[in-house]
Structures are given as C-alpha cells and as structure tokens.
Scaffold this active site. Sequence first.
Site, PDB file in Angstrom:
ATOM      1  N   GLY A  90       1.242 -19.331 -37.133  1.00  0.00           N
ATOM      2  CA  GLY A  90       0.646 -18.446 -36.143  1.00  0.00           C
ATOM      3  C   GLY A  90       0.739 -19.130 -34.798  1.00  0.00           C
ATOM      4  O   GLY A  90       1.772 -19.722 -34.483  1.00  0.00           O
ATOM      5  N   SER A 122       4.800 -24.092 -40.174  1.00  0.00           N
ATOM      6  CA  SER A 122       4.883 -23.678 -38.770  1.00  0.00           C
ATOM      7  C   SER A 122       3.747 -24.289 -37.930  1.00  0.00           C
ATOM      8  O   SER A 122       3.699 -25.512 -37.791  1.00  0.00           O
ATOM      9  CB  SER A 122       4.909 -22.154 -38.723  1.00  0.00           C
ATOM     10  OG  SER A 122       5.266 -21.693 -37.459  1.00  0.00           O
ATOM     11  N   GLU A 194      14.430 -23.912 -40.086  1.00  0.00           N
ATOM     12  CA  GLU A 194      13.767 -23.035 -41.058  1.00  0.00           C
ATOM     13  C   GLU A 194      14.390 -23.236 -42.443  1.00  0.00           C
ATOM     14  O   GLU A 194      15.611 -23.103 -42.596  1.00  0.00           O
ATOM     15  CB  GLU A 194      13.893 -21.569 -40.613  1.00  0.00           C
ATOM     16  CG  GLU A 194      13.113 -21.300 -39.335  1.00  0.00           C
ATOM     17  CD  GLU A 194      13.246 -19.871 -38.838  1.00  0.00           C
ATOM     18  OE1 GLU A 194      14.107 -19.129 -39.337  1.00  0.00           O
ATOM     19  OE2 GLU A 194      12.477 -19.506 -37.919  1.00  0.00           O
TER      20      GLU A 194
END
Lengths: 235, 235
Positions: A90, A122, A194
């Site tokens: 987030g 993240s 990623e």
Amino acid sequence: MKNIIIASTSTLHGSGYLDYILDEIAIFFKNANTILFIPYARPSGISHTEYTTKVAEAFAKINKNVKGIHEFENPIEAIQNAEAIFTGGGNTFVLTYQLYKNNLIEALQTAVKNGTPYLGTSAGSNICGLTIKTTNDMPIVYPPSFNALAFVPFNINPHYLDPDTNSTHMGETRETRINEFHHYNTPPVIGLREGSWLQVNENSIILKGTLTARIFEYNKAPYEVETGTELNFLK
Amino acid sequence: MKNIIIASTSTLHGSGYLDYILDEIAIFFKNANTILFIPYARPSGISHTEYTTKVAEAFAKINKNVKGIHEFENPIEAIQNAEAIFTGGGNTFVLTYQLYKNNLIEALQTAVKNGTPYLGTSAGSNICGLTIKTTNDMPIVYPPSFNALAFVPFNINPHYLDPDTNSTHMGETRETRINEFHHYNTPPVIGLREGSWLQVNENSIILKGTLTARIFEYNKAPYEVETGTELNFLK
C-alpha cells in the site's frame, strides 16, 4: 533467530493475490496457525477490515487464520503474542505514520529479533530497510521519521523497474532516483524486481525468485546479482 | 500582485533545456535583467554551481543574467532584492529541506505576494502547491514539514502520466496514488502533463500549453480541462 521474507510485490501480473509465493509462505509460516496481519498501508485507501478480509482469503488456501492488528485493543501486545506477522503493501508513508502513532517500531524489532517470522510485501518490505527513503510511494501523509525497522543493514526498493528506453517521459528513472539517494545517504539499496524476494536468517540474506536484483552501493557502479546470491556482505 | 508560472517540466523530450517555454519566459521576465535562481533541488545530485551554469546558458538566449542563491551571503536578502525568481527541478524533498534550513519559506511568500515574478519547473512547481504530498520524487532526505509555499490553493502533480494500459508492472498508477492522497487530504490536485503550465495572476489561474490537464477533486471523479481554462474556482 531472525526469520524474514522481504518480497518485492504481493501480486504478479495476471495472477491472484500472493499466488506466486504462497507455497513459500506455507513453508515459512509452517509453525503458525494464525498470522497477525498489519493492514496499515491501505492500498487504494481500502479499510483495515477490507484489507484483512482479502488477506484472509489468500491465507485460507494454505489453511492459515488471519487476524488484523486493528482488531486488538492493544497492538503492542498483539505483536508480542503473535505466532507470525505479515505486513501488506500500500502506501509506505501511511504505514510508517501508523506504526509510529501506535508505538510499534520497537515491538516489531523485538519480536523479529526473538524469532517471530515476518513477511513483508511492497510497503511491508520497504519498512524492513534502514529507512523508507527509497520507497516509490507518494508522501500523502507526514510520518514523524523516515527511519524504518532496520531488519537488514541496507535499503529496499521494491517493484524495481528498469529504465524504459522507448519512453519520452522526462520524469526520473528509478536508477536516477536511487543515484540521487546516494548523494545524501551511504547505505546500499537493493532494487528488487516483482517476483523476487529476500530470505533473511540470522547470518544470511539470500535473493530468491527467478530474476536478478540490482544492487546500488555508494560510490560504485550499480550491478546485478543472480538469484541464490548470498547478500550478507552488503552493509 | 501575484505573477507566477508553474510549469510541469523544464524540458520536453528531444529538445533543449527550457526551449519549449523560453519565449513565454522572455515575456514573463521582461522587466528583469537578472534572475535569482534557486538550484536547491539538485537534479541527479549536481552541485548548485553546475546547475546555475546550466540555467545561465539557457537564459543567455533571452539576454537574461542568472545568479544562484547560493552565491549570496544572505539568501533571505537575495530573495527580498530579487527582480525575478526561478526555482528549477530535481528532488522536491531536497529542495524543501533546503528552503526550510535557510528559512526561506516566508521570504518567498512575501516576495511573490509583493509581485516578484516566480517561475517554477517540476520540483520548483511542486512547492507552489499547498504541500509536497503529491510529488513523484523519492524521499531521499527528511524535510521538517511537507507544507509548501501555497501560492495556489491546491496541490500540483507535475510530469503527470496517464496509466500505461500495456504495462504488466504492479506498482500504482499516478491516478491511484492521487486517489490515495484524497483518502487523507481534501485539497484538489492538478495533474500537469509535460508541456503544460499554469499562468497565475492575482485573481486568475489559467492552464497553458497544448495539452489538457487532469483535475482531481476530493470525492469527485477526476476530469480533464482544456488549455485556456480558468482554474481559479479550484480550492
């Protein structure tokens, strides 16, 4: 006693939430029945409850219960008593603000030092570094400090992106930004693409996943490291 | 008495520094012989002197002298005495940190209120908004506040980028980030695309350049405005 997974992202394009790493997580959290989830980063501004529901659905696939830290009267005790901890992605500034507000930095450091397994994705990975100064996020709230959990002696740049050689956009590339970071700070930075993650134990920090990672050290040209590389030399 | 240009970028792809807007600047700074340049944002970490030299070369094309604020013993007096001010791009956090460190926020506000023409590009435009909370930059230094110069009653997002529909990258789009901003803040945000600028006078804020801009208001769907639109209704 440290036992940490620092993942670049929760989700790979075209697959479900945590799907690509769920088998790893099942092994990593094998001794825990219930995972304490920290939903503070609120992706797209969703509520703590909505976010926890989403995470619980993913963890149900590996037969784990999930409880959001916001459900506890005393979040410090929730961390002290946790079998395992997951901090989701987030906004890193929102997450950091909320951790300081609830006085949880030291509690998290103590729990992880004592062996409570910690998974971050993240924003939840960004805070594992020395500071949040290499986040990609927008500074939508002002945290009392950029200092983070310092589980590893360097900084993380999750969702690392290579320069787009076809772009006509004049905004800075990720590499330019990290080079600017090194005009004011000396710690190394790991650009985690990623699908990559770091598996951290007491004396070992290993790059996992299929991709290489990009390492930025102060006063050195950036370089790539292969998956499986031991990174405990970085500091 | 306000007289401000807030430009998304200094440079368009394939053209020289400030080239696309130099004719506008010549008119805007027509009553000034020497421009006070604020090089604090240090793009790619270049020195204040290097940055000022680069800017002086561009301004020489329109017969203007440039003096860097770092060349003055007293930067507050430099602002008070300036015929015109230009703040260049780079890192918004570094710029903001340095403005606070040198106690220049109020001096800039007073000078601009009294009519000193101010030109900003990129980071130099970000600081014209209420806060720097909608910058795209990496938070490589910790400023004492995210509050900015508040020359306009909203926030700026320079280098505004539309979502790349072909991207497989899972990082947030610019629109997602600005929507997250509105979970914690109510002021409008203007997404200024490269090549756009705002021309600000006492009672008028007009979008200039060839492109539309994207407006994000709290609790409203984002929308586009055409070049030439009067934006003084935004607050």
